[in-house]
Design an enzyme around this catalytic site. Structure first.
Site, PDB file in Angstrom:
ATOM      1  N   ARG A  29       0.821  -1.216   0.000  1.00 19.45           N
ATOM      2  CA  ARG A  29       0.000   0.000   0.000  1.00 19.45           C
ATOM      3  C   ARG A  29       0.855   1.266   0.000  1.00 19.45           C
ATOM      4  NH1 ARG A  29      -5.558  -0.427   1.805  1.00 19.45           N
ATOM      5  NH2 ARG A  29      -6.318  -2.131   0.550  1.00 19.45           N
ATOM      6  N   ARG A  33      -3.760   6.795   0.577  1.00 21.74           N
ATOM      7  CA  ARG A  33      -4.311   8.043   1.133  1.00 21.74           C
ATOM      8  C   ARG A  33      -3.369   8.787   2.066  1.00 21.74           C
ATOM      9  NH1 ARG A  33     -10.034   5.467   2.793  1.00 21.74           N
ATOM     10  NH2 ARG A  33      -8.629   3.687   2.902  1.00 21.74           N
ATOM     11  N   ARG A  42      -7.211  11.284  -6.474  1.00 19.86           N
ATOM     12  CA  ARG A  42      -8.462  10.575  -6.199  1.00 19.86           C
ATOM     13  C   ARG A  42      -9.646  11.541  -6.250  1.00 19.86           C
ATOM     14  NH1 ARG A  42     -11.876   8.949  -2.248  1.00 19.86           N
ATOM     15  NH2 ARG A  42     -12.242   6.713  -1.883  1.00 19.86           N
ATOM     16  N   ASP A  79      -6.604  -3.198  -7.544  1.00 21.07           N
ATOM     17  CA  ASP A  79      -7.189  -3.825  -6.364  1.00 21.07           C
ATOM     18  C   ASP A  79      -7.341  -5.315  -6.631  1.00 21.07           C
ATOM     19  OD1 ASP A  79      -8.449  -2.769  -3.710  1.00 21.07           O
ATOM     20  OD2 ASP A  79      -9.654  -4.472  -4.343  1.00 21.07           O
ATOM     21  N   TYR A 156     -14.509 -12.472  -0.099  1.00 17.60           N
ATOM     22  CA  TYR A 156     -15.282 -11.286  -0.509  1.00 17.60           C
ATOM     23  C   TYR A 156     -16.470 -11.674  -1.395  1.00 17.60           C
ATOM     24  CZ  TYR A 156     -11.714  -8.273   1.473  1.00 17.60           C
ATOM     25  OH  TYR A 156     -10.871  -7.639   2.346  1.00 17.60           O
TER      26      TYR A 156
HETATM   27  O1  CP3 Z   1       0.153  -1.764  -2.446  1.00 17.68           O
HETATM   28  C1  CP3 Z   1      -0.227  -0.910  -3.270  1.00 17.68           C
HETATM   29  O2  CP3 Z   1       0.119   0.301  -3.196  1.00 17.68           O
HETATM   30  C2  CP3 Z   1      -1.028  -1.375  -4.483  1.00 17.68           C
HETATM   31  C3  CP3 Z   1      -2.436  -1.158  -4.494  1.00 17.68           C
HETATM   32  C4  CP3 Z   1      -3.389  -2.065  -3.734  1.00 17.68           C
HETATM   33  C5  CP3 Z   1      -4.660  -1.611  -3.316  1.00 17.68           C
HETATM   34  N1  CP3 Z   1      -5.369  -2.661  -2.826  1.00 17.68           N
HETATM   35  C6  CP3 Z   1      -5.128  -0.226  -3.465  1.00 17.68           C
HETATM   36  C7  CP3 Z   1      -6.283   0.211  -2.663  1.00 17.68           C
HETATM   37  C8  CP3 Z   1      -3.326  -3.414  -3.403  1.00 17.68           C
HETATM   38  C9  CP3 Z   1      -2.170  -4.378  -3.572  1.00 17.68           C
HETATM   39  C10 CP3 Z   1      -4.591  -3.780  -2.847  1.00 17.68           C
HETATM   40  C11 CP3 Z   1      -4.951  -5.146  -2.425  1.00 17.68           C
HETATM   41  C12 CP3 Z   1      -6.154  -5.390  -1.629  1.00 17.68           C
HETATM   42  N2  CP3 Z   1      -7.395  -4.841  -1.785  1.00 17.68           N
HETATM   43  C13 CP3 Z   1      -6.257  -6.344  -0.589  1.00 17.68           C
HETATM   44  C14 CP3 Z   1      -5.159  -7.265  -0.148  1.00 17.68           C
HETATM   45  C15 CP3 Z   1      -4.048  -6.523   0.451  1.00 17.68           C
HETATM   46  C16 CP3 Z   1      -3.817  -6.727   1.903  1.00 17.68           C
HETATM   47  O3  CP3 Z   1      -3.704  -5.679   2.559  1.00 17.68           O
HETATM   48  O4  CP3 Z   1      -3.698  -7.865   2.374  1.00 17.68           O
HETATM   49  C17 CP3 Z   1      -7.573  -6.315  -0.099  1.00 17.68           C
HETATM   50  C18 CP3 Z   1      -8.102  -7.140   1.043  1.00 17.68           C
HETATM   51  C19 CP3 Z   1      -8.291  -5.382  -0.882  1.00 17.68           C
HETATM   52  C20 CP3 Z   1      -9.737  -5.034  -0.790  1.00 17.68           C
HETATM   53  C21 CP3 Z   1      -9.877  -3.599  -0.470  1.00 17.68           C
HETATM   54  N3  CP3 Z   1      -9.731  -2.610  -1.390  1.00 17.68           N
HETATM   55  C22 CP3 Z   1     -10.066  -3.010   0.795  1.00 17.68           C
HETATM   56  C23 CP3 Z   1     -10.269  -3.757   2.088  1.00 17.68           C
HETATM   57  C24 CP3 Z   1     -10.033  -1.611   0.609  1.00 17.68           C
HETATM   58  C25 CP3 Z   1     -10.077  -0.549   1.665  1.00 17.68           C
HETATM   59  C26 CP3 Z   1     -11.346   0.171   1.730  1.00 17.68           C
HETATM   60  C27 CP3 Z   1     -11.164   1.441   2.533  1.00 17.68           C
HETATM   61  O5  CP3 Z   1     -12.140   2.187   2.581  1.00 17.68           O
HETATM   62  O6  CP3 Z   1     -10.078   1.697   3.060  1.00 17.68           O
HETATM   63  C28 CP3 Z   1      -9.815  -1.395  -0.764  1.00 17.68           C
HETATM   64  C29 CP3 Z   1      -9.700  -0.086  -1.428  1.00 17.68           C
HETATM   65  C30 CP3 Z   1      -8.305   0.311  -1.752  1.00 17.68           C
HETATM   66  N4  CP3 Z   1      -7.467  -0.458  -2.513  1.00 17.68           N
HETATM   67  C31 CP3 Z   1      -7.646   1.519  -1.406  1.00 17.68           C
HETATM   68  C32 CP3 Z   1      -6.374   1.458  -1.990  1.00 17.68           C
HETATM   69  C33 CP3 Z   1      -5.304   2.531  -1.954  1.00 17.68           C
HETATM   70  C34 CP3 Z   1      -8.250   2.680  -0.626  1.00 17.68           C
HETATM   71  C35 CP3 Z   1      -9.156   3.368  -1.588  1.00 17.68           C
HETATM   72  C36 CP3 Z   1      -9.345   4.814  -1.329  1.00 17.68           C
HETATM   73  O7  CP3 Z   1     -10.259   5.135  -0.598  1.00 17.68           O
HETATM   74  O8  CP3 Z   1      -8.599   5.631  -1.916  1.00 17.68           O
END
Ligand code: CP3
Length: 356
Positions: A29, A33, A42, A79, A156
């Site tokens: 990540r 944010r 964003r 994602d 999911y």
């Molecule tokens: O690592 C990186 O920088 C690459 C990008 C990346 C994202 N998601 C961007 C993202 C990666 C590798 C993921 C994987 C991901 N997504 C996982 C597995 C990773 C882990 O931590 O084990 C999971 C479980 C998800 C599903 C998901 N997508 C969740 C739980 C969320 C968070 C929701 C929230 O409100 O915080 C997301 C959204 C997401 N994916 C964000 C990012 C940067 C936040 C989105 C935002 O609001 O800008």
């Protein structure tokens, strides 16, 4: 894609357990944010999915952390839930509640309808992003592609979003293991096709996120998660053109020997297992990636530096006195309220304290 090595190839060398001048570091990540420039992109895109589905914007946010910090790898901005979305489940995000599906998988008919998506049509925006990022990176550092693990995606898909106790997906696995395997089979075929499409588009390494494998009992982990991680590791193209594969799992500490035997090049671990123990237990079969507790980033830079040193030295002690075969990372992803200055301190500490 021709295999010209990136100018900074520490990360790929470490995955081959070859000597490097400094331990490579990237952060799960790392685009997100906590960076004001991410929040601005964003806001301009209107939503997370609008950004992730636009290759130019996905490229922009992928590169943002690399402009600030001397990271040794980029990770595709996307994602894990793009795959079930392409399978027709209808991914959407509710502010403050995380990801959700409009059409979760609940019945035998739902499972029977699932098919491997057409990578060129349904996930083209992802491979387009990979190509755009490779062009913009200009081979400065390697680009990591990724996917969720079949089990984590199934969580999911069946829960319909995040979950407290995974009751629906575990109940399905217990009540109807044949149906669960049918689902995991098609999802793992989709994951294999997805990772290979990213590799063909230019991803130079691949990571599978098994975020929820650790919520399973050992027997269920082996049956419903590990089996499919192994299937992926065995099915992905091997040989000179192959992109090395890292299997990251939260709570995978009990299974390191088995993960090292899957055929993957790297295993990513969380902070609940010591890097030295992990190195001893995997005996040089794989590179190890990890594993600083992400919460360390809330501490002061001096404490971050001390913990980085401890992790580097712990790995070396378990690895016969050598730092080779270690990719530094956090044990899980970063949070939105972390400080970019503390990230800078972490990256600097890894490079300074590991200089050979
Ligand atoms: O690592 C990186 O920088 C690459 C990008 C990346 C994202 N998601 C961007 C993202 C990666 C590798 C993921 C994987 C991901 N997504 C996982 C597995 C990773 C882990 O931590 O084990 C999971 C479980 C998800 C599903 C998901 N997508 C969740 C739980 C969320 C968070 C929701 C929230 O409100 O915080 C997301 C959204 C997401 N994916 C964000 C990012 C940067 C936040 C989105 C935002 O609001 O800008």
């Amino acid at each position: 894609m021709t295999a010209t090595p990136p100018k900074n190839d520490r990360f790929l060398r470490a995955l081959r357990r070859e000597p490097v001048d400094r331990t490579p570091v990237w952060l799960m990540r790392q685009a997100g944010r906590y960076l004001p420039e991410y929040r601005a992109t964003r806001a301009a895109a209107g939503s997370f999915l609008g950004m992730a589905k636009n290759p130019e914007l996905a490229c922009e946010v992928t590169l943002q952390p690399l402009r600030r910090f001397p990271l040794d790898a980029a990770i595709l901005f996307s994602d894990i839930l793009t795959v079930p979305d392409a399978m027709g489940l209808g991914l959407y995000f509710v502010e403050g509640e995380g990801p959700k599906f409009e059409r979760p998988v609940r019945t035998h008919e739902d499972i029977a309808k699932l098919a491997v998506p057409d990578m060129d049509r349904d996930l083209r925006y992802v491979t387009d992003a990979v190509r755009t990022i490779r062009r913009e990176l200009d081979n400065a550092v390697p680009l990591i592609g990724f996917s969720g693990s079949p089990w984590t995606l199934a969580c999911y898909m069946i829960e319909g979003g995040g979950s407290e106790n995974f009751s629906k997906v575990k109940a399905l696995a217990l009540n109807d293991p044949a149906a669960m395997h049918k689902l995991l089979d098609v999802v793992s075929d989709a994951v294999i096709a997805y990772l290979d499409a990213q590799r063909q588009a230019g991803a130079q390494a691949l990571q599978v996120f098994d975020t929820w494998g650790g919520v399973l009992s050992p027997s269920m982990y082996r049956e419903f998660s590990l089996r499919y991680l192994k299937k992926i590791a065995q099915a992905l193209p091997r040989g000179a053109e192959k992109a090395p594969l890292i299997l990251f799992g939260k709570g995978n500490g009990a299974y390191l020997e088995e993960l090292a035997d899957t055929g993957a090049e790297g295993v990513g671990i969380d902070w609940t297992v010591g890097l030295g123990d992990a190195a001893r237990r995997t005996g040089g079969k794989v590179a190890l990636q990890g594993n600083l507790d992400p919460v360390t980033l809330y501490a002061q830079p001096e404490a971050i530096r001390r913990e980085v040193g401890r992790a580097l030295d712990d790995y070396a002690q378990g690895n016969g006195g050598s730092r080779e075969g270690h990719v530094f990372n956090l044990g899980h992803g970063m949070s939105p309220d972390m400080s970019p200055d503390h990230v800078a301190a972490l990256v600097a500490a890894v490079h300074e304290l590991s200089a050979r």
